[in-house]
Design a protein around this motif. Structure first.
Motif, PDB file in Angstrom:
ATOM      1  N   ARG A   3       0.899  -0.958   0.268  1.00 36.39           N
ATOM      2  CA  ARG A   3       0.010   0.164  -0.153  1.00 36.39           C
ATOM      3  C   ARG A   3       0.747   1.587   0.112  1.00 36.39           C
ATOM      4  NH1 ARG A   3      -4.778   2.355   4.209  1.00 36.39           N
ATOM      5  NH2 ARG A   3      -5.159   3.607   3.179  1.00 36.39           N
ATOM      6  N   ILE A   4       1.142   1.873  -0.666  1.00 32.26           N
ATOM      7  CA  ILE A   4       1.555   3.580  -1.180  1.00 32.26           C
ATOM      8  C   ILE A   4       0.372   4.045  -0.795  1.00 32.26           C
ATOM      9  CG2 ILE A   4       2.380   4.929  -2.689  1.00 32.26           C
ATOM     10  CD1 ILE A   4       2.856   2.464  -4.392  1.00 32.26           C
ATOM     11  N   PRO A   5       0.830   5.416   0.254  1.00 26.92           N
ATOM     12  CA  PRO A   5       0.086   6.220   0.803  1.00 26.92           C
ATOM     13  C   PRO A   5      -0.559   7.433  -0.191  1.00 26.92           C
ATOM     14  CG  PRO A   5       2.329   6.827   1.416  1.00 26.92           C
ATOM     15  CD  PRO A   5       2.585   5.176   0.911  1.00 26.92           C
ATOM     16  N   GLN A   6      -1.272   7.972  -0.649  1.00 24.95           N
ATOM     17  CA  GLN A   6      -2.468   8.626  -0.871  1.00 24.95           C
ATOM     18  C   GLN A   6      -1.636   9.735  -0.500  1.00 24.95           C
ATOM     19  OE1 GLN A   6      -3.102   7.899  -4.313  1.00 24.95           O
ATOM     20  NE2 GLN A   6      -3.311  10.178  -4.618  1.00 24.95           N
ATOM     21  N   THR A   7      -1.154  10.604  -1.528  1.00 25.98           N
ATOM     22  CA  THR A   7      -0.321  12.769  -1.146  1.00 25.98           C
ATOM     23  C   THR A   7      -1.354  12.973  -2.466  1.00 25.98           C
ATOM     24  OG1 THR A   7       1.384  12.574  -3.030  1.00 25.98           O
ATOM     25  CG2 THR A   7       1.759  11.890  -1.343  1.00 25.98           C
ATOM     26  N   LEU A   8      -0.722  14.202  -2.332  1.00 25.74           N
ATOM     27  CA  LEU A   8      -1.460  15.404  -3.325  1.00 25.74           C
ATOM     28  C   LEU A   8      -0.950  15.184  -4.587  1.00 25.74           C
ATOM     29  CD1 LEU A   8      -2.180  18.321  -1.245  1.00 25.74           C
ATOM     30  CD2 LEU A   8      -3.879  17.077  -1.521  1.00 25.74           C
ATOM     31  N   SER A   9       0.301  14.909  -4.725  1.00 26.28           N
ATOM     32  CA  SER A   9       0.479  14.417  -5.766  1.00 26.28           C
ATOM     33  C   SER A   9      -0.012  13.376  -6.236  1.00 26.28           C
ATOM     34  CB  SER A   9       2.087  14.288  -6.059  1.00 26.28           C
ATOM     35  OG  SER A   9       1.841  12.559  -6.016  1.00 26.28           O
ATOM     36  N   ARG A  10      -0.443  12.690  -6.290  1.00 28.14           N
ATOM     37  CA  ARG A  10      -1.364  11.372  -7.060  1.00 28.14           C
ATOM     38  C   ARG A  10       0.037  10.557  -8.140  1.00 28.14           C
ATOM     39  NH1 ARG A  10      -5.360  15.518  -6.676  1.00 28.14           N
ATOM     40  NH2 ARG A  10      -7.167  15.001  -5.590  1.00 28.14           N
ATOM     41  N   GLY A  11       0.616  10.745  -8.092  1.00 35.26           N
ATOM     42  CA  GLY A  11       1.681  10.528  -8.577  1.00 35.26           C
ATOM     43  C   GLY A  11       2.363  11.380  -9.493  1.00 35.26           C
ATOM     44  N   TRP A  12       1.599  12.344 -10.036  1.00 33.12           N
ATOM     45  CA  TRP A  12       2.539  14.003 -10.858  1.00 33.12           C
ATOM     46  C   TRP A  12       3.960  13.756 -10.429  1.00 33.12           C
ATOM     47  CZ3 TRP A  12       0.630  14.594 -15.449  1.00 33.12           C
ATOM     48  CH2 TRP A  12      -0.689  13.553 -15.763  1.00 33.12           C
ATOM     49  N   GLY A  13       4.516  13.727  -9.268  1.00 33.84           N
ATOM     50  CA  GLY A  13       5.910  14.471  -8.235  1.00 33.84           C
ATOM     51  C   GLY A  13       5.916  14.135  -7.178  1.00 33.84           C
ATOM     52  N   ASP A  14       5.815  12.780  -5.894  1.00 36.13           N
ATOM     53  CA  ASP A  14       6.100  12.626  -4.832  1.00 36.13           C
ATOM     54  C   ASP A  14       6.586  14.141  -4.109  1.00 36.13           C
ATOM     55  OD1 ASP A  14       3.802  11.386  -5.272  1.00 36.13           O
ATOM     56  OD2 ASP A  14       5.055   9.299  -5.133  1.00 36.13           O
ATOM     57  N   GLN A  15       7.652  14.745  -4.359  1.00 37.41           N
ATOM     58  CA  GLN A  15       8.867  15.552  -3.888  1.00 37.41           C
ATOM     59  C   GLN A  15       8.510  17.256  -4.340  1.00 37.41           C
ATOM     60  OE1 GLN A  15       9.314  14.062  -6.657  1.00 37.41           O
ATOM     61  NE2 GLN A  15       9.656  15.821  -8.273  1.00 37.41           N
ATOM     62  N   LEU A  16       7.671  17.419  -4.648  1.00 35.84           N
ATOM     63  CA  LEU A  16       6.562  18.774  -5.913  1.00 35.84           C
ATOM     64  C   LEU A  16       5.214  18.858  -4.291  1.00 35.84           C
ATOM     65  CD1 LEU A  16       6.076  18.270  -9.042  1.00 35.84           C
ATOM     66  CD2 LEU A  16       8.047  19.042  -8.057  1.00 35.84           C
ATOM     67  N   ILE A  17       5.294  20.379  -4.071  1.00 37.70           N
ATOM     68  CA  ILE A  17       4.200  21.383  -3.421  1.00 37.70           C
ATOM     69  C   ILE A  17       4.097  21.637  -4.035  1.00 37.70           C
ATOM     70  CG2 ILE A  17       4.043  22.416  -1.745  1.00 37.70           C
ATOM     71  CD1 ILE A  17       7.067  22.762  -1.135  1.00 37.70           C
TER      72      ILE A  17
END
Length: 173
Positions: A36-50
């Motif tokens: 399971r990968i935690p969902q971030t606001l990036s949704r995979g478009w660039g996890d290191q980006l804000i």
């Protein structure tokens, strides 16, 4: 006598429950948790980006930080969106410029703002908005029927459009 018997039974129950072995989780269950990968606001478009959470927040940040906004409209199940996401996330130069010079927002739902769908509601599409909250209708992709669409092989054009949005910010505002 009854008090003593009840107390003894209570002690036995407590001891039995604390000494009972917890159920072993099956390997199948443990593997699911690891994958399971935690969902971030990036949704995979660039996890290191804000990434901004909402369009309103993104507009506020663009205005307050005097940076252009990139809005990416996509769907999780869309193969075109998935392909573009992969190309966007793997392009180091795009990721660097996005991180340094832009406010970022990606939406997996259609917005009610008609300015974000100037030529229709298709996905994926990438719209640039300047800090004055003006949608840059003049910064388009290469398709006449889907003006704000990009494909994975359009990363150079997207990069050029990002640089153009940055340049227009300095000359027009």
């Amino acid at each position: 006598m009854i008090k003593g018997l009840v107390s003894a039974i209570l002690v036995l129950v407590v001891v039995a429950t604390t000494m009972a072995k917890p159920e072993k989780s099956t390997e199948k269950h443990a593997v699911k948790k690891e994958k399971r990968i935690p969902q971030t606001l990036s949704r995979g478009w660039g996890d290191q980006l804000i990434w901004a959470q909402t369009y309103e927040e993104a507009l506020f940040l663009a205005r307050s930080q005097n940076k252009p906004l990139i809005v990416i409209l996509h769907l999780d199940e869309c193969p075109h969106s998935q392909a573009l996401k992969k190309a966007f996330a793997e392009d180091k130069e795009i990721q660097k410029i996005a991180d340094d010079d832009f406010i970022l927002l990606n939406l997996v739902y259609e917005t009610t703002d008609k300015h974000l769908s100037p030529d229709g509601q298709y996905v994926p599409r990438i719209i640039f908005v300047d800090p004055s909250m003006t949608v840059r209708a003049d910064i388009t992709g290469r398709y006449s029927n889907r003006m704000y669409a990009y494909e994975p092989n359009d990363m150079k054009l997207l990069l050029n459009n990002m640089l153009r949005a940055k340049k227009l910010l300095k000359t027009e505002l």
